[in-house]
Motif scaffolding. Structure first.
Motif, PDB file in Angstrom:
ATOM      1  N   ARG A 115      -3.468   5.827  -8.934  1.00  0.00           N
ATOM      2  CA  ARG A 115      -4.631   5.763  -8.086  1.00  0.00           C
ATOM      3  C   ARG A 115      -5.313   4.481  -7.925  1.00  0.00           C
ATOM      4  O   ARG A 115      -5.720   3.732  -9.114  1.00  0.00           O
ATOM      5  N   LEU A 170       0.962  -1.263  -0.043  1.00  0.00           N
ATOM      6  CA  LEU A 170      -0.051   0.162  -0.070  1.00  0.00           C
ATOM      7  C   LEU A 170       0.672   1.345  -0.030  1.00  0.00           C
ATOM      8  O   LEU A 170       0.729   2.417  -0.592  1.00  0.00           O
ATOM      9  N   ARG A 171       1.832   1.011   0.892  1.00  0.00           N
ATOM     10  CA  ARG A 171       2.898   2.291   1.042  1.00  0.00           C
ATOM     11  C   ARG A 171       3.435   2.511  -0.651  1.00  0.00           C
ATOM     12  O   ARG A 171       3.529   3.662  -0.980  1.00  0.00           O
ATOM     13  N   THR A 180       2.407   1.903  -3.439  1.00  0.00           N
ATOM     14  CA  THR A 180       1.263   2.390  -4.281  1.00  0.00           C
ATOM     15  C   THR A 180       1.303   3.857  -4.303  1.00  0.00           C
ATOM     16  O   THR A 180       0.927   4.747  -4.825  1.00  0.00           O
ATOM     17  N   HIS A 181       0.958   4.219  -2.810  1.00  0.00           N
ATOM     18  CA  HIS A 181       0.565   5.695  -2.537  1.00  0.00           C
ATOM     19  C   HIS A 181       1.861   6.315  -2.629  1.00  0.00           C
ATOM     20  O   HIS A 181       1.498   7.900  -2.797  1.00  0.00           O
ATOM     21  N   ASP A 182       2.812   6.039  -2.555  1.00  0.00           N
ATOM     22  CA  ASP A 182       4.067   6.706  -2.767  1.00  0.00           C
ATOM     23  C   ASP A 182       4.261   6.966  -4.139  1.00  0.00           C
ATOM     24  O   ASP A 182       5.470   7.672  -4.662  1.00  0.00           O
TER      25      ASP A 182
END
Length: 214
Positions: free
Chosen positions: A199, A189-190, A192-194
């Motif tokens: 999105r 998840l990190r 992806t969000h970084d």
């Protein structure tokens, strides 16, 4: 070309597959999903395949709200020509992908029984490749045994540069549920969000209902 029913899921990493065509449809309940996929599989089974089509697989989500088809081809044009004559989910519009990177974590595992499809909206080819590299790195850097039950993660890039799809094979639904609470999931998840220009759309778990191979 004649086709045969396959009891096992498709060989996602088969060398002769150059494109994967994925359609997802909303269905109101389990019965509607089962019927839609049965009808689609019957059309694919009854119609001779042209050269270039390798496999057809039909899945229903464990939440009974999404029907998914996954078609492998050696010739993307053959898929477009063939499905033009089919109706309903059998001939539904698809997103065309190509397998970009595969991570096989348990090559000796039995045939997968659970399939998790995660999708991402991205801003072009560069974010496509960067988010795959980030998520794959998080999986590969996790300690041995950190995600029991995960057999493989297979990252696909859409031909138009707008999507990434991860088709992950798992031994059981329960193994994936346990993964969601673990450190490796948090790391992905990190990652992806970084990654700018990415999105997450979300994921769903699926079970295979029908499979055909050339």
């Amino acid at each position: 070309m004649p086709q045969r029913t396959a009891s096992a899921p498709p060989d996602i990493r088969r060398a002769d597959s150059t494109a994967a065509h994925v359609a997802q449809w909303y269905v109101p309940d389990r019965q509607a999903g089962v019927e839609a996929l049965k009808t689609a599989a019957e059309q694919w089974r009854a119609t001779p395949w042209p050269a270039g089509i390798l496999s057809f697989s039909a899945y229903l989500s464990t939440g009974f709200d999404t029907a998914l088809t996954y078609v492998q081809t050696a010739d993307a044009g053959a898929h477009r020509a063939f499905t033009a004559g089919l109706s309903g989910l059998a001939g539904a519009a698809t997103v065309q992908y190509a397998l970009h990177r595969a991570i096989v974590l348990d090559p000796g595992a039995p045939a997968p029984a659970s399939f998790v499809v995660a999708s991402f909206d991205v801003d072009g080819p560069d974010p496509q490749q960067r988010v795959v590299a980030s998520i794959a790195g998080a999986l590969e850097q996790a300690p041995a045994g950190a995600h029991p039950g995960m057999i493989s993660a297979n990252f696909h890039l859409s031909a138009d540069g707008s999507r990434v799809l991860n088709y992950a094979e798992w031994t059981t639904d329960e193994a994936h549920v346990a993964f969601l609470d673990g450190a490796t999931r948090a790391a992905t998840l990190r990652a992806t969000h970084d990654t700018p220009g990415v999105r997450p759309i979300g994921f769903k778990r699926f079970h295979l209902l029908h499979g055909l191979t050339a």
